[in-house]
Design a protein around this motif. Structure first.
Motif, PDB file in Angstrom:
ATOM      1  N   ILE A 166       0.844  -1.191   0.000  1.00 40.66           N
ATOM      2  CA  ILE A 166       0.000   0.000   0.000  1.00 40.66           C
ATOM      3  C   ILE A 166       0.882   1.245   0.000  1.00 40.66           C
ATOM      4  CG2 ILE A 166      -1.883   1.192   1.163  1.00 40.66           C
ATOM      5  CD1 ILE A 166      -2.546  -1.675   0.257  1.00 40.66           C
ATOM      6  N   GLU A 167       0.586   2.203  -0.889  1.00 43.98           N
ATOM      7  CA  GLU A 167       1.397   3.417  -0.948  1.00 43.98           C
ATOM      8  C   GLU A 167       1.203   4.246   0.314  1.00 43.98           C
ATOM      9  OE1 GLU A 167       2.434   7.184  -3.915  1.00 43.98           O
ATOM     10  OE2 GLU A 167       1.047   5.598  -4.572  1.00 43.98           O
ATOM     11  N   ILE A 168       2.325   4.762   0.828  1.00 41.81           N
ATOM     12  CA  ILE A 168       2.298   5.626   2.007  1.00 41.81           C
ATOM     13  C   ILE A 168       3.074   6.908   1.700  1.00 41.81           C
ATOM     14  CG2 ILE A 168       2.104   3.717   3.652  1.00 41.81           C
ATOM     15  CD1 ILE A 168       5.142   4.067   4.172  1.00 41.81           C
ATOM     16  N   SER A 169       2.922   7.896   2.555  1.00 44.14           N
ATOM     17  CA  SER A 169       3.624   9.162   2.369  1.00 44.14           C
ATOM     18  C   SER A 169       4.947   9.155   3.129  1.00 44.14           C
ATOM     19  CB  SER A 169       2.761  10.321   2.862  1.00 44.14           C
ATOM     20  OG  SER A 169       2.623  10.254   4.273  1.00 44.14           O
ATOM     21  N   VAL A 170       5.831  10.073   2.771  1.00 41.38           N
ATOM     22  CA  VAL A 170       7.097  10.194   3.483  1.00 41.38           C
ATOM     23  C   VAL A 170       6.837  10.617   4.929  1.00 41.38           C
ATOM     24  CG1 VAL A 170       7.440  12.579   2.714  1.00 41.38           C
ATOM     25  CG2 VAL A 170       9.403  11.213   3.438  1.00 41.38           C
ATOM     26  N   ASN A 171       5.807  11.423   5.151  1.00 44.11           N
ATOM     27  CA  ASN A 171       5.489  11.856   6.513  1.00 44.11           C
ATOM     28  C   ASN A 171       5.036  10.682   7.388  1.00 44.11           C
ATOM     29  OD1 ASN A 171       6.111  14.573   6.114  1.00 44.11           O
ATOM     30  ND2 ASN A 171       4.080  15.008   5.286  1.00 44.11           N
ATOM     31  N   TYR A 172       4.348   9.734   6.780  1.00 40.09           N
ATOM     32  CA  TYR A 172       3.943   8.529   7.509  1.00 40.09           C
ATOM     33  C   TYR A 172       5.184   7.764   7.964  1.00 40.09           C
ATOM     34  CZ  TYR A 172       1.822   3.949   8.401  1.00 40.09           C
ATOM     35  OH  TYR A 172       1.413   2.769   8.987  1.00 40.09           O
ATOM     36  N   LEU A 173       6.158   7.672   7.080  1.00 39.34           N
ATOM     37  CA  LEU A 173       7.394   6.963   7.404  1.00 39.34           C
ATOM     38  C   LEU A 173       8.154   7.676   8.519  1.00 39.34           C
ATOM     39  CD1 LEU A 173       9.268   4.606   6.687  1.00 39.34           C
ATOM     40  CD2 LEU A 173      10.327   6.068   4.959  1.00 39.34           C
ATOM     41  N   LEU A 174       8.257   9.002   8.423  1.00 35.54           N
ATOM     42  CA  LEU A 174       8.956   9.769   9.452  1.00 35.54           C
ATOM     43  C   LEU A 174       8.241   9.664  10.800  1.00 35.54           C
ATOM     44  CD1 LEU A 174       9.875  12.926   7.370  1.00 35.54           C
ATOM     45  CD2 LEU A 174      11.477  11.242   8.296  1.00 35.54           C
ATOM     46  N   LYS A 175       6.932   9.586  10.758  1.00 38.71           N
ATOM     47  CA  LYS A 175       6.173   9.448  12.000  1.00 38.71           C
ATOM     48  C   LYS A 175       6.463   8.104  12.661  1.00 38.71           C
ATOM     49  CE  LYS A 175       1.500   9.951  13.868  1.00 38.71           C
ATOM     50  NZ  LYS A 175       0.062  10.199  13.550  1.00 38.71           N
ATOM     51  N   LEU A 176       6.664   7.085  11.854  1.00 40.51           N
ATOM     52  CA  LEU A 176       7.014   5.773  12.402  1.00 40.51           C
ATOM     53  C   LEU A 176       8.313   5.840  13.205  1.00 40.51           C
ATOM     54  CD1 LEU A 176       6.277   3.337   9.420  1.00 40.51           C
ATOM     55  CD2 LEU A 176       5.021   3.476  11.574  1.00 40.51           C
ATOM     56  N   MET A 177       9.264   6.624  12.689  1.00 33.85           N
ATOM     57  CA  MET A 177      10.554   6.755  13.376  1.00 33.85           C
ATOM     58  C   MET A 177      10.491   7.719  14.544  1.00 33.85           C
ATOM     59  SD  MET A 177      13.277   6.595  10.229  1.00 33.85           S
ATOM     60  CE  MET A 177      12.419   7.707   9.137  1.00 33.85           C
ATOM     61  N   ASN A 178       9.404   8.468  14.621  1.00 35.70           N
ATOM     62  CA  ASN A 178       9.131   9.325  15.776  1.00 35.70           C
ATOM     63  C   ASN A 178      10.223  10.370  16.011  1.00 35.70           C
ATOM     64  OD1 ASN A 178       7.474  10.123  17.890  1.00 35.70           O
ATOM     65  ND2 ASN A 178       8.499   8.792  19.372  1.00 35.70           N
ATOM     66  N   GLY A 179      10.897  10.778  14.924  1.00 36.52           N
ATOM     67  CA  GLY A 179      11.900  11.822  15.030  1.00 36.52           C
ATOM     68  C   GLY A 179      13.130  11.451  15.829  1.00 36.52           C
ATOM     69  N   LYS A 180      13.360  10.159  16.011  1.00 36.61           N
ATOM     70  CA  LYS A 180      14.481   9.724  16.845  1.00 36.61           C
ATOM     71  C   LYS A 180      15.570   9.070  16.001  1.00 36.61           C
ATOM     72  CE  LYS A 180      11.614   8.868  20.926  1.00 36.61           C
ATOM     73  NZ  LYS A 180      11.174   7.852  21.914  1.00 36.61           N
ATOM     74  N   ASN A 181      16.764   8.974  16.579  1.00 29.59           N
ATOM     75  CA  ASN A 181      17.833   8.202  15.959  1.00 29.59           C
ATOM     76  C   ASN A 181      17.595   6.714  16.208  1.00 29.59           C
ATOM     77  OD1 ASN A 181      19.373  10.373  14.936  1.00 29.59           O
ATOM     78  ND2 ASN A 181      20.254  10.735  16.966  1.00 29.59           N
ATOM     79  N   GLY A 182      18.083   5.904  15.278  1.00 28.30           N
ATOM     80  CA  GLY A 182      17.943   4.470  15.443  1.00 28.30           C
ATOM     81  C   GLY A 182      18.978   3.902  16.410  1.00 28.30           C
ATOM     82  N   LEU A 183      18.767   2.654  16.804  1.00 28.16           N
ATOM     83  CA  LEU A 183      19.720   1.973  17.667  1.00 28.16           C
ATOM     84  C   LEU A 183      21.037   1.784  16.928  1.00 28.16           C
ATOM     85  CD1 LEU A 183      17.397  -0.753  19.259  1.00 28.16           C
ATOM     86  CD2 LEU A 183      17.859   1.579  20.049  1.00 28.16           C
ATOM     87  N   GLN A 184      22.103   1.625  17.685  1.00 28.02           N
ATOM     88  CA  GLN A 184      23.443   1.590  17.100  1.00 28.02           C
ATOM     89  C   GLN A 184      23.954   0.183  16.821  1.00 28.02           C
ATOM     90  OE1 GLN A 184      25.350   4.649  16.301  1.00 28.02           O
ATOM     91  NE2 GLN A 184      23.160   5.094  16.333  1.00 28.02           N
ATOM     92  N   GLN A 185      23.132  -0.817  17.035  1.00 29.69           N
ATOM     93  CA  GLN A 185      23.549  -2.190  16.750  1.00 29.69           C
ATOM     94  C   GLN A 185      22.637  -2.817  15.714  1.00 29.69           C
ATOM     95  OE1 GLN A 185      24.059  -4.802  20.081  1.00 29.69           O
ATOM     96  NE2 GLN A 185      26.050  -3.937  20.587  1.00 29.69           N
ATOM     97  N   ASN A 186      23.254  -3.517  14.758  1.00 29.07           N
ATOM     98  CA  ASN A 186      22.499  -4.247  13.736  1.00 29.07           C
ATOM     99  C   ASN A 186      22.197  -5.638  14.288  1.00 29.07           C
ATOM    100  OD1 ASN A 186      21.434  -5.492  11.502  1.00 29.07           O
ATOM    101  ND2 ASN A 186      23.006  -4.761  10.098  1.00 29.07           N
ATOM    102  N   GLN A 187      21.015  -5.797  14.819  1.00 28.07           N
ATOM    103  CA  GLN A 187      20.660  -7.035  15.514  1.00 28.07           C
ATOM    104  C   GLN A 187      20.621  -8.236  14.578  1.00 28.07           C
ATOM    105  OE1 GLN A 187      17.091  -6.305  17.921  1.00 28.07           O
ATOM    106  NE2 GLN A 187      17.693  -4.164  18.069  1.00 28.07           N
ATOM    107  N   VAL A 188      20.229  -8.021  13.337  1.00 26.21           N
ATOM    108  CA  VAL A 188      20.216  -9.126  12.372  1.00 26.21           C
ATOM    109  C   VAL A 188      21.634  -9.597  12.079  1.00 26.21           C
ATOM    110  CG1 VAL A 188      19.744  -9.710   9.953  1.00 26.21           C
ATOM    111  CG2 VAL A 188      18.009  -8.543  11.315  1.00 26.21           C
ATOM    112  N   ALA A 189      22.543  -8.657  11.829  1.00 26.93           N
ATOM    113  CA  ALA A 189      23.921  -9.013  11.511  1.00 26.93           C
ATOM    114  C   ALA A 189      24.611  -9.694  12.678  1.00 26.93           C
ATOM    115  CB  ALA A 189      24.707  -7.770  11.097  1.00 26.93           C
ATOM    116  N   ASN A 190      24.162  -9.427  13.901  1.00 24.02           N
ATOM    117  CA  ASN A 190      24.777 -10.019  15.080  1.00 24.02           C
ATOM    118  C   ASN A 190      24.379 -11.475  15.292  1.00 24.02           C
ATOM    119  OD1 ASN A 190      26.135  -7.674  15.677  1.00 24.02           O
ATOM    120  ND2 ASN A 190      24.637  -6.945  17.167  1.00 24.02           N
ATOM    121  N   LEU A 191      23.376 -11.957  14.543  1.00 22.10           N
ATOM    122  CA  LEU A 191      23.004 -13.362  14.647  1.00 22.10           C
ATOM    123  C   LEU A 191      24.115 -14.225  14.062  1.00 22.10           C
ATOM    124  CD1 LEU A 191      19.276 -13.243  13.474  1.00 22.10           C
ATOM    125  CD2 LEU A 191      20.062 -13.809  15.774  1.00 22.10           C
TER     126      LEU A 191
END
Length: 350
Positions: free
Chosen positions: A138-163
């Motif tokens: 389903i098409e979404i807007s860029v603002n929807y995506l930014l809202k998902l991130m809640n204006g925050k920085n992401g975590l500093q560890q790649n949890q998938v790569a650490n498996l």
């Protein structure tokens, strides 16, 4: 592995030399088109951000080998963005992309059963975003995506790569119940080879250790149970797991290679030979002669590694020559597997 920030990547990505050095520093890999597409992705985000704002936490090109690689990952608290970059998006890609997301979902479940995964497709040509919802994009807007991130920085560890591979790979001979419960899948090239071998003829499947030869061999035996009489030939001594599988698979018989001469091959519709490069000369000739006489009505599959040489009886080149001979005479086909994980790709605790 250190994540990129949005501003950092945009500042260096138009200079190939700088980007290459940065990727090495961050211990990531990225194809040239993916770089172009990710730059377009971040540019769209940046246009909706305050100029003083940055978003950190972008991990690129995560590849575990057993599932399609993750183009872009961004982690929040109990939340992950899984972004699939498309240079040009076509509606005909939808089914394949949904399959990719579903396959990758098994990895995320290993991280946490409560992890919320948001699967996003970015069309770099049209600068549009699509979100996976109920098997549809389903098409979404860029603002929807930014809202998902809640204006925050992401975590500093790649949890998938650490498996590590030990987190999710087991063998059907050590966790037979997991194998019987279908807690695994075939990679795309493995599924293609399986389909190609599902007919009369003599087929060779060549691959190095860890490429998934045994995965296809065991999966074929399971899928043919109750439909065809199958003889599964393997190197080494018979193990309790072989005997147990035989009680489950009523029409599949497991036999060590050293005992194949005692078998009445005419009783079987399908003959699967795993680690075929380890057959002794007498065994190889017996099976080859039977295959020559029955190729039009029986299926014979040799899984082998040309380069493996564990002892004087290992003969990968001879096995490859035998299989290519059948292919040249239009009596079979030879398939090649890419490098993957070994042992069989079976997922724990799903």
């Amino acid at each position: 592995m250190t994540p990129f920030s949005l501003r950092e990547y945009l500042a260096i990505s138009e200079n190939p030399a700088l980007l290459n050095d940065a990727l090495k520093y961050h211990r990531m890999t990225q194809k040239s088109k993916e770089s172009e597409d990710f730059r377009a992705f971040l540019s769209v985000l940046s246009e909706s951000l305050d100029k003083a704002k940055d978003i950190d936490g972008w991990f690129l090109g995560t590849d575990l080998g057993v599932v399609p690689d993750f183009d872009v990952l961004w982690y929040g608290q109990k939340f992950v963005l899984n972004i699939n970059l498309k240079h040009v998006w076509l509606s005909t890609m939808s089914k394949k992309t949904v399959r990719t997301f579903k396959t990758q979902a098994r990895i995320f479940r290993l991280l946490s059963p409560d992890l919320l995964v948001c699967n996003i497709v970015f069309d770099a040509h049209e600068k549009t975003f699509f979100k996976l919802e109920n098997d549809s994009l389903i098409e979404i807007s860029v603002n929807y995506l930014l809202k998902l991130m809640n204006g925050k920085n992401g975590l500093q560890q790649n949890q998938v790569a650490n498996l590590s591979s030990s987190s999710f790979l087991i063998s059907p001979l050590t966790d037979t119940e997991g194998f019987l419960s279908d807690k695994y899948w075939l990679a795309e090239d493995q599924e293609s080879i399986k389909q190609g071998c599902s007919q009369p003829g003599v087929f060779g499947v060549q691959g190095k250790a860890g490429s998934g030869k045994s995965l296809i061999a065991f999966d074929l035996a399971k899928s043919l149970n109750g439909k065809k009489n199958v003889l599964f030939v393997f190197s080494g001594a018979i193990r309790p797991a072989h005997k147990y599988l035989e009680t489950i698979f009523a029409s599949v018989h497991f036999v060590p290679a050293k005992s194949v001469g005692k078998e009445d091959l005419d009783k079987y519709d399908v003959l699967i030979v795993d680690e075929a490069q380890r057959l002794y000369d007498e065994q190889r000739k017996q099976i080859a002669q039977w295959a020559e006489e029955n190729y039009s009505k029986k299926t014979v599959l040799f899984f082998y590694d040309v380069d493996q040489a564990l002892g004087p009886k290992d003969a990968g080149n001879l096995m490859h020559s035998l299989c290519t001979s059948f292919e040249r005479r239009k009596k079979g086909k030879v398939f090649f597997l890419k490098k993957g994980f070994d042992p069989i790709q079976v997922f724990k605790h799903l």
